[in-house]
Write an enzyme that holds these catalytic residues in place. Structure first.
Site, mmCIF file in Angstrom:
data_model
loop_
_atom_site.group_PDB
_atom_site.id
_atom_site.type_symbol
_atom_site.label_atom_id
_atom_site.label_comp_id
_atom_site.label_asym_id
_atom_site.label_seq_id
_atom_site.Cartn_x
_atom_site.Cartn_y
_atom_site.Cartn_z
ATOM 1 N N GLN A 102 0.839 -1.194 0.000
ATOM 2 C CA GLN A 102 0.000 0.000 0.000
ATOM 3 C C GLN A 102 0.873 1.243 0.000
ATOM 4 O O GLN A 102 1.615 1.496 0.949
ATOM 5 C CB GLN A 102 -0.917 0.027 1.226
ATOM 6 C CG GLN A 102 -1.803 1.282 1.264
ATOM 7 C CD GLN A 102 -2.499 1.474 2.598
ATOM 8 O OE1 GLN A 102 -2.700 0.523 3.346
ATOM 9 N NE2 GLN A 102 -2.852 2.715 2.908
ATOM 10 N N CYS B 251 -6.221 1.726 2.688
ATOM 11 C CA CYS B 251 -6.119 0.372 3.257
ATOM 12 C C CYS B 251 -7.418 -0.410 3.120
ATOM 13 O O CYS B 251 -7.393 -1.635 2.956
ATOM 14 C CB CYS B 251 -5.668 0.418 4.718
ATOM 15 S SG CYS B 251 -6.740 1.363 5.813
ATOM 16 N N HIS C 42 -6.867 0.861 10.693
ATOM 17 C CA HIS C 42 -6.229 0.209 9.545
ATOM 18 C C HIS C 42 -6.940 -1.108 9.229
ATOM 19 O O HIS C 42 -7.325 -1.846 10.142
ATOM 20 C CB HIS C 42 -4.754 -0.058 9.868
ATOM 21 C CG HIS C 42 -3.963 -0.631 8.735
ATOM 22 N ND1 HIS C 42 -3.813 0.020 7.528
ATOM 23 C CD2 HIS C 42 -3.291 -1.805 8.613
ATOM 24 C CE1 HIS C 42 -3.063 -0.732 6.725
ATOM 25 N NE2 HIS C 42 -2.744 -1.841 7.356
ATOM 26 N N ASP D 251 -1.549 -7.543 4.642
ATOM 27 C CA ASP D 251 -1.503 -6.162 5.133
ATOM 28 C C ASP D 251 -0.540 -5.390 4.239
ATOM 29 O O ASP D 251 0.668 -5.631 4.246
ATOM 30 C CB ASP D 251 -1.017 -6.158 6.590
ATOM 31 C CG ASP D 251 -0.925 -4.759 7.181
ATOM 32 O OD1 ASP D 251 -1.036 -3.768 6.436
ATOM 33 O OD2 ASP D 251 -0.742 -4.661 8.412
#
Length: 228
Positions: free
Chosen positions: A87, A93, A166, A181
């Site tokens: 990201q 996110c 997040h 992630d």
């Protein structure tokens, strides 16, 4: 850094985004109302992915950084079939988690034509960094994200505002549970799982994260699953 409006952890908002991206109505985002067995049983089957929203605090960051260090020291196996991207877009996110959820279920979800299908096809052979940078300049996904972010029940924060939550995604690939992630170097393999136990297995990892700070209330869990 390119910055987008933050996406709300709201199934209606997420489903509007997914529908606009060509995801068929047979797959939608559902609220997960709790991590107990009875509440998990309320989620329709099959489940393709679980998404956790957690607070962005020093306590959780320290835990995540230590987790990465332990994996780097011990090593892990990651299936080549896992689609993972970094990201680089601020406040993206939520969309990155949704892309992770869909991209790792292409064998089950037949995407219609549109920006997401084009993005996945054009980045399939790229590495996680290249995929992350490709999102920065993807006008179709950016436009859909912005429209969805403005649909939330609460007023969307300014794109320059500091967001303290997040999103991360959990998927099952080739018999293992992976945590995806975009802020981390790589996926985390959490061990054995299956399509039937994905929700329960992911819930155990979510519970472990939540237990780091029992006083914290800024958590939300949703699942990508069959429509009811």
């Amino acid at each position: 850094m390119v910055r987008w409006l933050p996406l709300e952890s709201n199934p209606a908002v997420m489903n509007k985004f997914l529908a606009g991206m060509g995801v068929p109505g047979s797959w939608v985002i559902h609220d997960v109302y709790g991590l107990d067995t009875e509440l998990l049983a309320m989620v329709p089957k099959p489940v393709g992915a679980v998404i956790l929203l957690y607070p962005f605090t020093d306590k959780f960051e320290d835990y995540k950084n230590k987790q990465v260090e332990e994996v780097e020291a011990a090593g892990q196996e990651v299936s080549e079939k896992v689609y993972f991207m970094k990201q680089f877009v601020g406040n993206a996110c939520g969309t990155v988690a949704l892309i992770h959820a869909i991209a790792n279920n292409r064998d089950k979800i037949e995407l219609g034509g549109g920006a997401l299908k084009d993005f996945l096809e054009s980045t399939q052979s790229k590495n996680p960094e290249e995929r992350g940078h490709a999102l920065e300049s993807d006008e179709g996904i950016s436009k859909a994200h912005e429209e969805s972010a403005q649909e939330g029940q609460t007023e969307a924060p300014d794109r320059e505002a500091e967001v303290n939550e997040h999103f991360i995604a959990f998927v099952e690939i080739e018999g293992n549970l992976y945590e995806l992630d975009g802020r981390r170097k790589f996926p985390i393999n959490h061990g054995a799982s299956s399509p039937d136990t994905l929700l329960a297995d992911a819930a155990k990892v979510c519970r472990k994260i939540m237990d780091l700070d029992p006083e914290e209330a800024r958590f939300a869990v949703v699942a990508l699953a069959a429509s009811e």
